[in-house]
Scaffold this motif. Structure first.
Motif, PDB file in Angstrom:
ATOM      1  N   THR A  16       0.570  -1.341   0.160  1.00 17.69           N
ATOM      2  CA  THR A  16      -0.024   0.376   0.285  1.00 17.69           C
ATOM      3  C   THR A  16       0.860   0.932   0.390  1.00 17.69           C
ATOM      4  O   THR A  16       1.897   1.249  -0.070  1.00 17.69           O
ATOM      5  CB  THR A  16      -1.224  -0.067   1.356  1.00 17.69           C
ATOM      6  OG1 THR A  16       0.093   0.321   2.505  1.00 17.69           O
ATOM      7  CG2 THR A  16      -1.426  -0.881   1.630  1.00 17.69           C
ATOM      8  N   SER A  17      -0.037   2.486  -0.555  1.00 12.70           N
ATOM      9  CA  SER A  17       0.869   3.623  -0.301  1.00 12.70           C
ATOM     10  C   SER A  17       1.784   3.508   0.949  1.00 12.70           C
ATOM     11  O   SER A  17       2.767   4.481   0.766  1.00 12.70           O
ATOM     12  CB  SER A  17      -0.216   5.198  -0.605  1.00 12.70           C
ATOM     13  OG  SER A  17      -0.671   4.653  -0.123  1.00 12.70           O
ATOM     14  N   LEU A  18       1.001   3.758   2.174  1.00 12.96           N
ATOM     15  CA  LEU A  18       1.794   3.912   3.310  1.00 12.96           C
ATOM     16  C   LEU A  18       3.079   2.717   3.873  1.00 12.96           C
ATOM     17  O   LEU A  18       3.683   3.500   4.375  1.00 12.96           O
ATOM     18  CB  LEU A  18       0.428   3.592   4.358  1.00 12.96           C
ATOM     19  CG  LEU A  18      -0.218   4.380   4.834  1.00 12.96           C
ATOM     20  CD1 LEU A  18      -1.341   3.710   5.872  1.00 12.96           C
ATOM     21  CD2 LEU A  18      -0.132   5.417   5.317  1.00 12.96           C
ATOM     22  N   GLU A  19       2.736   1.690   3.335  1.00 18.92           N
ATOM     23  CA  GLU A  19       4.136   0.797   3.368  1.00 18.92           C
ATOM     24  C   GLU A  19       5.379   1.235   1.996  1.00 18.92           C
ATOM     25  O   GLU A  19       6.480   1.166   2.642  1.00 18.92           O
ATOM     26  CB  GLU A  19       3.648  -0.864   2.311  1.00 18.92           C
ATOM     27  CG  GLU A  19       2.746  -1.372   3.880  1.00 18.92           C
ATOM     28  CD  GLU A  19       2.319  -2.651   3.649  1.00 18.92           C
ATOM     29  OE1 GLU A  19       2.385  -3.213   3.862  1.00 18.92           O
ATOM     30  OE2 GLU A  19       2.085  -2.244   1.846  1.00 18.92           O
ATOM     31  N   GLN A  20       4.886   1.851   1.435  1.00 15.64           N
ATOM     32  CA  GLN A  20       5.342   2.224   0.108  1.00 15.64           C
ATOM     33  C   GLN A  20       6.097   3.926   1.125  1.00 15.64           C
ATOM     34  O   GLN A  20       7.414   4.054   1.152  1.00 15.64           O
ATOM     35  CB  GLN A  20       5.469   2.763  -0.818  1.00 15.64           C
ATOM     36  CG  GLN A  20       4.273   1.824  -2.082  1.00 15.64           C
ATOM     37  CD  GLN A  20       3.939   2.804  -3.553  1.00 15.64           C
ATOM     38  OE1 GLN A  20       2.677   3.237  -3.440  1.00 15.64           O
ATOM     39  NE2 GLN A  20       4.595   1.908  -4.225  1.00 15.64           N
ATOM     40  N   ALA A  21       5.766   4.592   1.892  1.00 11.99           N
ATOM     41  CA  ALA A  21       5.909   5.899   2.107  1.00 11.99           C
ATOM     42  C   ALA A  21       7.030   5.471   3.662  1.00 11.99           C
ATOM     43  O   ALA A  21       7.507   6.279   3.647  1.00 11.99           O
ATOM     44  CB  ALA A  21       5.248   6.615   3.104  1.00 11.99           C
TER      45      ALA A  21
END
Length: 252
Positions: free
Chosen positions: A245-250
Motif C-alpha cells: 500500500t501507499s503507507l508501506e511505500q512511504a
C-alpha cells in the motif's frame, strides 16, 4: 455452441457487462445461423433459480444470462458442463473504488459487497468448467479475449467476426452507449433506481468511468488502502495481485 445456456457472471465492476455482451453477440450469431430464437437477460439469484427450474429444460435456442450471484442449481449445471459460464474478476481494491463512484456506495458497504463477490469467485474456481477472465489482461487486449470467450463457447468466428464483436463491446463503444442513454427517449430505456439502462446491453448511463487499472491508489485514502489490504489479503495473494500500500511505500 457447445451448451444452450451461457451465464456471464463476475465481480461487480470487473468487466462482467463486457463478458455478457460478448456472449450475447456470439449467441445471437449462432441463433441466426441455426434459425433459432435467442434470449438474453439480467437476473437476480432467485430469478435465475426459477428460470433454471422452469425454462432451461426446454430452451428452444441459445440464451445468455447475466448474474452476479448464482445458487447451487446453477453451480451444479456448470460443474456438469451443461451450462457455460464466463466469470470476470479484478483487483478487489479497484472494484471498491469503482463501486464508490458507480453506485455511490460508502466505503464499508463497497468493501462488504466486494467481499461477497470474492467468495462467489471462489465457487467458480472450485466448479471448474468456468472461463475466468482477469480484467487487467482483458482491458489491455479486448479482441484477444473476445477470441478466448468464443473459443470457450464453441463458436467458430473468423478474424472479421472477432473484430466486429470487439468493436461492439470494447470500452470506447460502451462509453458511446452510456453517453447516448442520457438523451434516449424514456420508452427506450429501463429505469434502475436513478439510472437509465439500455435493455439490450445492460449498460447504465454512468457505466463507464476511467476503467483504469490501479485506480485504488489514487482514489482511496491510505487508511482505506490499509483496511482493504488486510480484508482482501488472501485473495490478493491467490489471484496474483501485489499487496503493498501507499503507507508501506512511504515507510520504505
Amino acid at each position: 455452441m457447445s451448451a444452450p445456456l451461457i451465464l456471464a457472471t463476475g465481480m461487480m465492476r470487473s468487466g462482467s457487462t463486457w463478458a455478457f455482451n460478448v456472449c450475447r453477440l456470439a449467441g445471437q450469431l449462432v441463433a441466426q445461423h441455426l434459425n433459432q430464437p435467442f434470449a438474453s437477460a439480467y437476473l437476480l439469484d432467485k430469478e435465475l433459480d426459477e428460470f433454471l427450474a422452469k425454462q432451461f429444460p426446454t430452451l428452444p435456442g441459445p440464451a445468455v444470462i447475466k448474474a452476479h450471484f448464482v445458487g447451487h442449481a446453477a453451480l451444479n449445471l456448470i460443474a456438469a458442463g451443461r451450462v457455460k459460464c464466463v466469470s470476470t474478476y479484478r483487483d478487489p481494491r479497484d472494484c471498491v473504488a469503482s463501486l464508490m463512484t458507480f453506485t455511490n456506495d460508502p466505503f464499508q458497504r463497497a468493501m462488504r459487497r466486494t467481499t461477497g463477490f470474492l467468495e462467489e469467485l471462489t465457487l467458480y474456481q472450485q466448479s471448474r468448467n468456468t472461463l475466468l477472465i482477469r480484467y487487467e489482461d482483458m482491458i489491455r487486449d479486448t479482441a484477444a479475449h473476445v477470441r478466448m470467450v468464443t473459443d470457450y463457447l464453441g463458436v467458430q468466428l473468423d478474424d472479421a467476426g472477432i473484430r466486429w464483436i470487439d468493436g461492439q463491446t470494447n470500452i470506447d463503444r460502451a462509453r458511446e452507449v452510456s453517453a447516448e442513454l442520457k438523451t434516449r427517449p424514456d420508452d427506450a430505456v429501463v429505469r434502475q433506481e436513478s439510472h437509465r439502462v439500455d435493455p439490450a446491453t445492460n449498460l447504465h448511463d454512468n457505466h463507464i468511468h476511467s476503467g483504469k487499472v490501479g485506480r485504488w491508489r489514487d482514489e482511496l485514502t491510505p487508511e482505506q488502502q490499509e483496511t482493504l489490504a488486510k480484508q482482501f489479503r488472501p485473495w490478493l495473494i491467490s489471484l496474483g495481485y501485489e499487496t503493498e500500500t501507499s503507507l508501506e511505500q512511504a515507510s520504505t
